[in-house]
Design an enzyme around this catalytic site. Structure first.
Site, PDB file in Angstrom:
ATOM      1  N   HIS A  51       0.834  -1.202   0.000  1.00 24.00           N
ATOM      2  CA  HIS A  51       0.000   0.000   0.000  1.00 24.00           C
ATOM      3  C   HIS A  51       0.876   1.263   0.000  1.00 24.00           C
ATOM      4  CE1 HIS A  51      -2.932  -2.949   1.571  1.00 24.00           C
ATOM      5  NE2 HIS A  51      -3.838  -2.171   1.040  1.00 24.00           N
TER       6      HIS A  51
ATOM      7  N   ASP B  61      -4.590  -6.172  -7.636  1.00 19.87           N
ATOM      8  CA  ASP B  61      -4.814  -5.549  -6.347  1.00 19.87           C
ATOM      9  C   ASP B  61      -5.141  -4.081  -6.637  1.00 19.87           C
ATOM     10  OD1 ASP B  61      -4.966  -5.188  -3.620  1.00 19.87           O
ATOM     11  OD2 ASP B  61      -2.969  -5.966  -3.199  1.00 19.87           O
TER      12      ASP B  61
END
Length: 491
Positions: free
Chosen positions: A186, A258
């Site tokens: 992230h 993702d």
């Protein structure tokens, strides 16, 4: 390019997107985009009130496009969306791996699938098939079934079977494996230094099992594996997505990225460019909208895909293939038989959480006898966990023993006051991954120096136990908290 070709191209570009949105019902822009052929929608905790509301939401989506893929990231452990406001009634992957009963894992996943299907959800970004072989991993941890490849493979296959038997498409993630890293994708680009032989022996084992189990989808990881591709992260690498996953491993289902806005790819390549590169590499669907949940983003990505085809940077045949795979998953989801939720599901989840408990002290130490003081140590949660998801032991123990009190610390500053407040009562120290946080380990050691008889409850990935009385739950779900509370309360 004539108008008809342009419309067809825009339709295919829309088909490969799975955006998120803000709100508890579909906004106007999303309804309009669905009518234009948007292939999927991703739900997040911000879209969820309860199951009845989600069912109404998904029905509204299908009113615009009957075969829309409705996806959610429901690992049913510490990462939950459908139960983000209450905590998951399931013990999570690491706990299931600790029990190591594949039949139970299949049963749990079946209940989860029935629950999601009843709410109108057709695609689950789960299970996590990563081998968590780096105990310092900040983003996988208890989301994995464990650190042993064969154990992870067994439970990955069982989870897939249970979920898909309930009519919900499963998605093994994060290919080619996110367990052996101490960086959160992230935030930055993780690096997996393993050579090909090591990857074959560890990371790829669960994904081979997932493919053999008939998994409908695989999610790519935003990380670099130089032994597979010395330049590009996996999501953007044709060598990894097409040559390895499609070619060598023989996967013929849907490849979904993702969240494409994660810094590991968007930070370096840009949101639109990363989307195009992912499709060119072999991805079929683009997950977006964890952060960029608006019409402007969805439109910009659609336009970038169309422009890339016109410019020759993305083959039209590749885009058409991706759109066709999206349609094939949608058709599978629509045709898959569904079964109503089982009223026994909550009992199954709690029973599993009880079976996962590992206790270092004799059972004779429990119950505690009088109301306890519960001191919880709050770590930084990784970004995959919804911030509103409750965890811990204080609330469930106070429900069973109303005079229970306590505190939660996010630094050692309040420790002296908490220890003072606990005098004369049993002390329970609750931690998550203290081996990853120096302040937490030091605070825990300081507390045990004063109160060596304290019960330590580890709700993360167990490392070397601290304290004489140690309980490992293998996760911080509501079910895990309840199981420990029952133990301490003598229920």
């Amino acid at each position: 390019m004539d108008a008809r070709t342009g419309a067809d191209l825009a339709g295919m570009a829309n088909a490969v997107l799975q955006p998120g949105f803000v709100g508890k019902e579909p906004p106007r822009w999303l309804r309009r985009r669905l009518a234009e052929g948007l292939g999927g929608v991703a739900l997040y905790a911000r879209n969820v009130v309860d199951r009845d509301q989600v069912a109404e939401l998904t029905a509204a989506l299908r009113a615009e496009k009957p075969d829309v893929i409705v996806a959610i990231d429901e690992e049913a452990g510490d990462v939950t969306r459908i139960d983000a406001h209450t905590g998951s009634p399931w013990p999570g992957n690491l706990a299931l791996g600790a029990i190591d009963d594949s039949a139970l894992t299949r049963e749990v996943a079946g209940h989860i699938g029935r629950d999601l299907a009843a709410a109108g959800i057709t695609f689950d970004y789960a299970p996590d098939a990563d081998v968590n072989n780096d105990p310092g991993n900040p983003v996988i941890g208890s989301r994995a079934f464990g650190a042993e490849p064969e154990r992870v493979a067994r439970h990955t296959a069982a989870w897939i079977a249970g979920l898909q038997e309930a009519g919900v498409a499963a998605c093994a993630k994060h290919f080619p494996g996110h367990g052996n890293t101490n960086v959160d994708s992230h935030l930055d680009v993780p690096l997996i230094q393993a050579g090909r032989a090591e990857l074959d022996a560890i990371e790829l084992v669960p994904f081979r099992a997932a493919i053999a189990a008939g998994v409908q989808a695989v999610m790519s990881a935003h990380l670099r594996v130089p032994s597979l591709d010395p330049e590009l992260p996996a999501t953007l690498s044709r060598r990894i997505m097409t040559d390895l996953l499609r070619g060598e491993l023989g996967f013929d289902g849907l490849i979904v990225t993702d969240a494409i806005e994660m810094r590991a790819v968007a930070g370096r390549y840009g949101l639109a460019n990363a989307t195009v590169l992912a499709l060119a590499a072999g991805a079929d669907a683009i997950c977006v909208g964890g952060e960029h949940a608006d019409e402007e983003t969805a439109a910009a990505l659609r336009d970038a895909i169309c422009a890339a085809v016109v410019a020759g940077d993305l083959a039209e045949e590749r885009l058409a293939d991706a759109a066709a795979r999206v349609a094939r998953l949608a058709a599978w989801s629509a045709a898959a038989p569904k079964t109503a939720p089982d009223p026994r599901a909550t009992a199954v989840g709690l029973s599993a959480a009880r079976r996962a408990l590992r206790i270092s002290a004799p059972d004779a130490l429990f119950p505690l006898g009088v109301p306890a003081y519960v001191l919880e140590f709050q770590p930084e949660l990784n970004l995959a966990i919804a911030p509103e998801t409750p965890w811990g032991l204080l609330a469930p123990l106070a429900e069973l023993v109303p005079a229970t009190t306590g505190a939660r610390l996010s630094s050692p500053d309040g420790l002296p006051a908490a220890l003072e407040a606990s005098q004369g009562r049993p002390l329970v120290l609750v931690v998550r991954d203290p081996h990853r946080y120096a302040w937490m380990t030091q605070a825990l050691q300081a507390a045990l120096a004063v109160r060596p008889e304290a019960v330590v409850v580890e709700m993360g990935v167990p490392a070397a136990p601290l304290g004489d009385v140690h309980i490992a739950t293998f996760g911080a779900t509501a079910a895990s908290g309840r199981a420990v509370a029952e133990l301490l309360a003598g229920r």
